[in-house]
Enzyme design. Structure first.
Site, PDB file in Angstrom:
ATOM      1  CG  ASP A  76      -2.005  -0.951   1.230  1.00 15.53           C
ATOM      2  OD1 ASP A  76      -1.997  -1.831   0.346  1.00 15.53           O
ATOM      3  OD2 ASP A  76      -2.892  -0.873   2.100  1.00 15.53           O
ATOM      4  CG  HIS A  98       1.531  -8.792   0.362  1.00 13.09           C
ATOM      5  ND1 HIS A  98       0.551  -9.698   0.738  1.00 13.09           N
ATOM      6  CD2 HIS A  98       1.553  -7.865   1.354  1.00 13.09           C
ATOM      7  CE1 HIS A  98       0.019  -9.331   1.896  1.00 13.09           C
ATOM      8  NE2 HIS A  98       0.605  -8.206   2.276  1.00 13.09           N
ATOM      9  CB  SER A 139      10.187   2.023   4.181  1.00 19.28           C
ATOM     10  OG  SER A 139      11.529   2.205   3.779  1.00 19.28           O
TER      11      SER A 139
END
Length: 446
Positions: A191, A289, A401
């Site tokens: 995200d 992911h 990050s």
């Protein structure tokens, strides 16, 4: 005739009432202080809790207010105020059509002399302190309001996250991030906000950090990278057959020590080299992911600096992503080369990989010489590396990050520069907010 009482009687009554009130207040205050002292003794005897992401043995105490919790709340307020101010300035410039350019300032130079790695470790210790159960919902809701986190997606009740760190790395409810099922697309691993994307015209290409400054892809991934070393093009028929007809396993059974693997990647027909940079804000979901079905062959850990990676930092610090500590995964997917770089930042010294739990980042007393090679591990238990399924969790940041993807994808550019319907095309724009599982780009089979 009304009875008359001396005024001294009323004064004495008021004085007696005040004395009784003050006495009761002193008793209440003494009881409160004694409760706090006993709570601290109990907390110390328990060792401060486990901080393991669950409820732990400690149920908290209504009068316990650790100094670390107060410091955390003050830090949240300061971060929120700074974010609002910077966002307002940037938005004003964008509304006037001003494109932000690279400009190194005094603040960037000052950051270079600060012990940011030690500060990040201290922040990690602070966020690992167990918060009293009764206070957890208030702290986490304050965080979500400050950084726009969606608490409805959290997999557990707020009371079960023992510390801020456990809350940062929380998992989501099943089904919150549906994965695009199209086999001809690459999905977002995180995200975040799309900062940059595009095609690398040369194998040793440059990625634009911000207008006026770029950084080298080999410097980001490492000099031993499997990055293709020659421009892509149509190879000889024998080379095409070796890559296309033997299937994916033939790519992976070649030892990394052998140049044949590099030759296979470079010889892949009709492949372009693309990149996408996605920034995770502090309020975003912090796990990353797999963007596709692929095999991770090697991991590199670069022990670098820990500069912030927000939008201001990208405009003021040279080679930001190359300078910062990062973990790079490289391997192969069905379209060729794939690399995922997880870049650390201030207060995010810890990057964890679920496929390698023993990996430790931001270790103390780590030498930071520019020529120091990265720590490298080859995932080659059976000659095929580690298989990562599309959409599955790979690792986690301890705060926001940046992730940089570099990958090969189909291209069919003709000599006159025109494109084909089989070209890989991004379906996002710069500044778009993306979520895990959302398609970044697609291609068509001819």
């Amino acid at each position: 005739m009304k009875p008359r009482f001396p005024q001294n009687v009323f004064l004495f009554g008021r004085y007696s009432y005040l004395r009784r009130f003050q006495h009761s207040q002193r008793r209440t205050l003494s009881s409160f202080i004694n409760n706090i002292r006993s709570s601290r003794r109990n907390f110390s005897s328990l060792g401060g809790g486990t901080g393991g992401g669950g409820t732990g043995d400690s149920k908290g105490n209504a009068f316990l207010l650790p100094g670390a919790t107060v410091a955390t709340i003050l830090m949240l307020g300061a971060l929120h105020g700074r974010r609002l101010y910077e966002d307002k300035k940037i938005e004003e410039k964008r509304e006037r059509g001003i494109e932000l350019e690279f400009h190194q300032d005094v603040k960037a130079s000052f950051l270079g002399i600060l012990p940011l790695r030690s500060i990040s470790r201290a922040w990690g210790s602070l966020t690992s302190v167990e918060i009293p159960v009764w206070m957890r919902p208030f702290v986490y809701k304050a965080w979500s309001r400050a950084f726009h986190s969606n608490l409805e997606e959290a997999a557990l009740p707020l009371e079960e996250y023992a510390s801020l760190r456990d809350f940062f790395v929380r998992s989501l409810k099943e089904g919150c991030r549906p994965i695009d099922p199209d086999p001809r697309c690459l999905v977002s691993p995180v995200d975040g906000t799309v900062m940059r994307f595009g095609e690398l015209k040369e194998s040793r290409g440059m990625i634009e950090q911000v207008k006026g400054h770029s950084y080298s892809v080999p410097a980001l991934l490492g000099t031993n990278s499997l990055l293709p070393t020659v421009p892509e093009g149509k190879g000889e028929s024998g080379e095409e057959e070796a890559v296309g007809d033997k299937g994916d396993k033939s790519w992976l059974r070649v030892s990394l020590a052998s140049p044949k693997l590099r030759e296979s990647i470079s010889a892949s027909p009709m492949k372009g080299l693309y990149y996408c940079v996605i920034y995770l804000k502090p309020g975003d979901y912090h796990r990353f992911h797999s963007p596709a079905d692929w095999n991770a062959l090697v991991r590199r850990h670069f022990a670098g600096r820990l500069f912030p990676v927000n939008e201001r930092a990208t405009r003021t610090i040279k080679n930001l992503y190359v300078e910062n500590e990062r973990v790079v995964l490289e391997g192969i997917w069905k379209q060729g080369f794939m690399a995922l770089a997880a870049v650390g930042a201030t207060n995010i010294g810890s990057i964890e990989l679920f496929i390698e739990p023993e990996l430790r980042t931001n270790k103390p007393k780590k030498k930071l010489f520019p020529t120091e090679p990265p720590e490298e591990r080859v995932y080659d238990p059976q000659g095929q590396g580690v298989k990562l399924e599309k959409g599955k969790e790979v690792g986690v940041f301890n705060m926001g990050s940046t992730v940089v993807l570099v990958f090969q994808a189909p291209t069919a550019n003709s000599p006159d520069g025109s494109s084909s319907s089989s070209d890989y095309r991004f379906c996002v724009k710069q500044g778009d907010k993306v979520r895990v599982g959302q398609a970044l780009g697609r291609w068509k089979e001819e």
